[in-house]
Design an enzyme around this catalytic site. Structure first.
Site, mmCIF file in Angstrom:
data_model
loop_
_atom_site.group_PDB
_atom_site.id
_atom_site.type_symbol
_atom_site.label_atom_id
_atom_site.label_comp_id
_atom_site.label_asym_id
_atom_site.label_seq_id
_atom_site.Cartn_x
_atom_site.Cartn_y
_atom_site.Cartn_z
ATOM 1 N N HIS A 51 0.819 -1.076 0.126
ATOM 2 C CA HIS A 51 0.166 -0.007 -0.211
ATOM 3 C C HIS A 51 0.774 1.387 0.069
ATOM 4 O O HIS A 51 2.002 1.113 0.034
ATOM 5 C CB HIS A 51 -0.920 -0.071 1.042
ATOM 6 C CG HIS A 51 -1.915 -0.820 1.155
ATOM 7 N ND1 HIS A 51 -3.075 -1.138 1.918
ATOM 8 C CD2 HIS A 51 -2.224 -1.989 0.163
ATOM 9 C CE1 HIS A 51 -4.044 -2.079 1.674
ATOM 10 N NE2 HIS A 51 -3.585 -2.687 0.368
ATOM 11 N N GLU A 53 1.165 3.633 2.086
ATOM 12 C CA GLU A 53 1.917 3.926 3.403
ATOM 13 C C GLU A 53 3.237 3.073 3.376
ATOM 14 O O GLU A 53 4.307 3.623 3.846
ATOM 15 C CB GLU A 53 1.253 3.544 4.362
ATOM 16 C CG GLU A 53 -0.111 4.612 4.755
ATOM 17 C CD GLU A 53 -1.299 3.906 3.927
ATOM 18 O OE1 GLU A 53 -2.540 4.032 4.500
ATOM 19 O OE2 GLU A 53 -1.174 3.240 2.913
ATOM 20 N N CYS A 80 -5.775 1.190 6.232
ATOM 21 C CA CYS A 80 -6.378 0.060 6.586
ATOM 22 C C CYS A 80 -6.194 -0.305 7.892
ATOM 23 O O CYS A 80 -5.053 -0.257 8.470
ATOM 24 C CB CYS A 80 -6.381 -0.990 5.553
ATOM 25 S SG CYS A 80 -4.460 -1.687 5.292
ATOM 26 N N ALA A 159 -19.797 7.689 -29.907
ATOM 27 C CA ALA A 159 -19.349 8.779 -30.758
ATOM 28 C C ALA A 159 -20.555 9.096 -31.685
ATOM 29 O O ALA A 159 -21.224 8.055 -32.094
ATOM 30 C CB ALA A 159 -18.089 8.289 -31.691
ATOM 31 N N ASP A 205 -20.176 -4.895 -35.686
ATOM 32 C CA ASP A 205 -18.820 -4.085 -35.564
ATOM 33 C C ASP A 205 -17.723 -5.243 -35.343
ATOM 34 O O ASP A 205 -16.559 -4.830 -35.448
ATOM 35 C CB ASP A 205 -19.012 -3.032 -34.524
ATOM 36 C CG ASP A 205 -19.742 -1.728 -34.835
ATOM 37 O OD1 ASP A 205 -20.204 -1.805 -35.830
ATOM 38 O OD2 ASP A 205 -19.769 -0.946 -33.922
ATOM 39 N N LEU A 209 -12.634 -4.936 -28.387
ATOM 40 C CA LEU A 209 -12.787 -4.481 -26.881
ATOM 41 C C LEU A 209 -11.470 -4.496 -26.095
ATOM 42 O O LEU A 209 -11.385 -4.773 -25.100
ATOM 43 C CB LEU A 209 -13.836 -5.019 -26.203
ATOM 44 C CG LEU A 209 -15.374 -4.837 -26.786
ATOM 45 C CD1 LEU A 209 -16.408 -5.284 -26.048
ATOM 46 C CD2 LEU A 209 -15.531 -3.200 -27.196
ATOM 47 N N GLY A 289 -24.792 -0.793 -28.000
ATOM 48 C CA GLY A 289 -25.250 0.279 -28.945
ATOM 49 C C GLY A 289 -26.169 1.288 -28.272
ATOM 50 O O GLY A 289 -26.408 1.213 -27.068
#
Length: 346
Positions: A51, A53, A80, A159, A205, A209, A289
């Site tokens: 972490h 720290e 934490c 878009a 399409d 991704l 979509g």
């Protein structure tokens, strides 16, 4: 800006470096200061790693280590107090005898929420809370939404042409956003846990991704295919990235390609969000979509919208973009021929 705000701002700068790399943990930065001099800095760099720290204290040079117990620790999120992937940071602070800790905001995670502060105070540490609190919460808005609302943080993105169309009417491929905006979208993808698309977007399409135009982690791919009619040869089914298919036919959990069964007698959006909370997916970029985007809008289940409008092209007989004419953008900017508007659901 006073001294506390100055060093807390530095904590936030450090924390931002881990965008996309620490979820479902929060982004956290820490700075150790002795008499207006920074002795060490650190941030939580990757999920499962040390972490902020820990990295901050370890960054203190050997000749300055005797000053740790005379210094002030700034940290953007409450330390934490429980054993998770790493030991409690509150224990580390006590073990190093740090007399004062300045905290940006409390941690909403149930195993921490106030317990870290309580442990520090009970150990004799002076604690000051709420420095740049709004900015600290904003930085980790995905984390806060996930734990407070029990759902992922939702970003709607599309878009559109200048005449507000998002695709050709015959579903033939059309490239609307320019190269600069495309690169920005890949950065956005790298910063979120998952990307969600609907059936027609997947079918017509055939998107990957994936993050290709930016250096960053690959998101989990999510697709709605209620009747399981999508061709098996689509990129989404190639098992190169973890993919979850929401459908009404089968339920099968697999490391790379899972099928999550939903029903048609209740809200699909709610079922998807409940499933993603179960999978500990903290944020989702919904890329289309139009029907799927509109479903999130209709139910008010979204946190941000990022709308890219190419002012140089029109699609006369195209598919209409979601209607957001009644909403006002919270910010906007231009990238060459593209105008990018950002909306927040307050």
């Amino acid at each position: 800006m006073n001294q506390h705000e100055h060093y807390m701002a530095r904590c936030l700068e450090l924390a931002k470096r881990a965008a996309g790399h620490v979820a479902p943990n929060p982004m956290v930065g820490a700075v150790l200061v002795h008499e207006h001099r920074i002795l060490g800095e650190g941030f939580h760099q990757k999920y499962g790693g040390p972490h902020a720290e820990v990295n901050c204290i370890q960054a203190v040079s050997a000749e300055n280590r005797e000053l740790i117990s005379k210094s002030m620790l700034y940290v953007s999120l409450e330390p934490c107090a429980h054993h998770g992937k790493t030991p409690p940071c509150a224990d580390l602070i006590l073990a190093n005898g740090i007399p004062k800790v300045v905290i940006g905001c409390r941690d909403p995670f149930p195993l921490v929420n106030g317990k870290g502060i309580e442990k520090l105070v009970n150990g004799g540490v002076e604690v000051e809370l709420g420095i740049l609190e709004t900015e600290c919460v904003e930085l980790n808005r995905r984390f806060f939404t996930f734990h407070r609302q029990h759902r992922p943080y939702i970003i709607l993105k599309w878009a559109q042409s200048r005449d507000l169309k998002i695709a050709n009417g015959d579903h033939s491929r059309v490239f609307i956003s320019n190269e600069l905006s495309n690169r920005l979208v890949h950065r956005w993808r790298s910063e979120e846990s998952a990307i969600l698309v609907g059936t027609n977007t997947a079918k017509f399409d055939n998107p990957l991704l994936s993050v290709r135009l930016w250096n960053g982690p690959q998101p989990i791919r999510l697709v709605v295919d209620l009747d399981l009619k999508l061709p098996s040869g689509l990129h989404l089914m190639d098992r190169r990235q973890r993919t979850i298919v929401f459908n009404t036919i089968q339920h099968e959990e697999d490391e790379m390609l899972s099928y999550y069964q939903v029903t048609t007698d209740t809200s699909l959006v709610h079922q998807i969000l409940n499933a993603l909370y179960h999978f500990k997916i903290q944020s989702v970029l919904v890329e289309g979509g139009a029907k799927l985007l509109q479903s999130f809008l209709d139910e008010g289940l979204w946190d941000e919208m990022r709308v890219i409008t190419n002012e140089s092209i029109s699609i006369e007989h195209g598919l209409p973009a979601p209607d957001i004419s009644s909403l006002s953008a919270s910010g906007d900017y231009d990238m060459d021929s593209d105008h990018i508007a950002i909306y927040r659901n307050e």
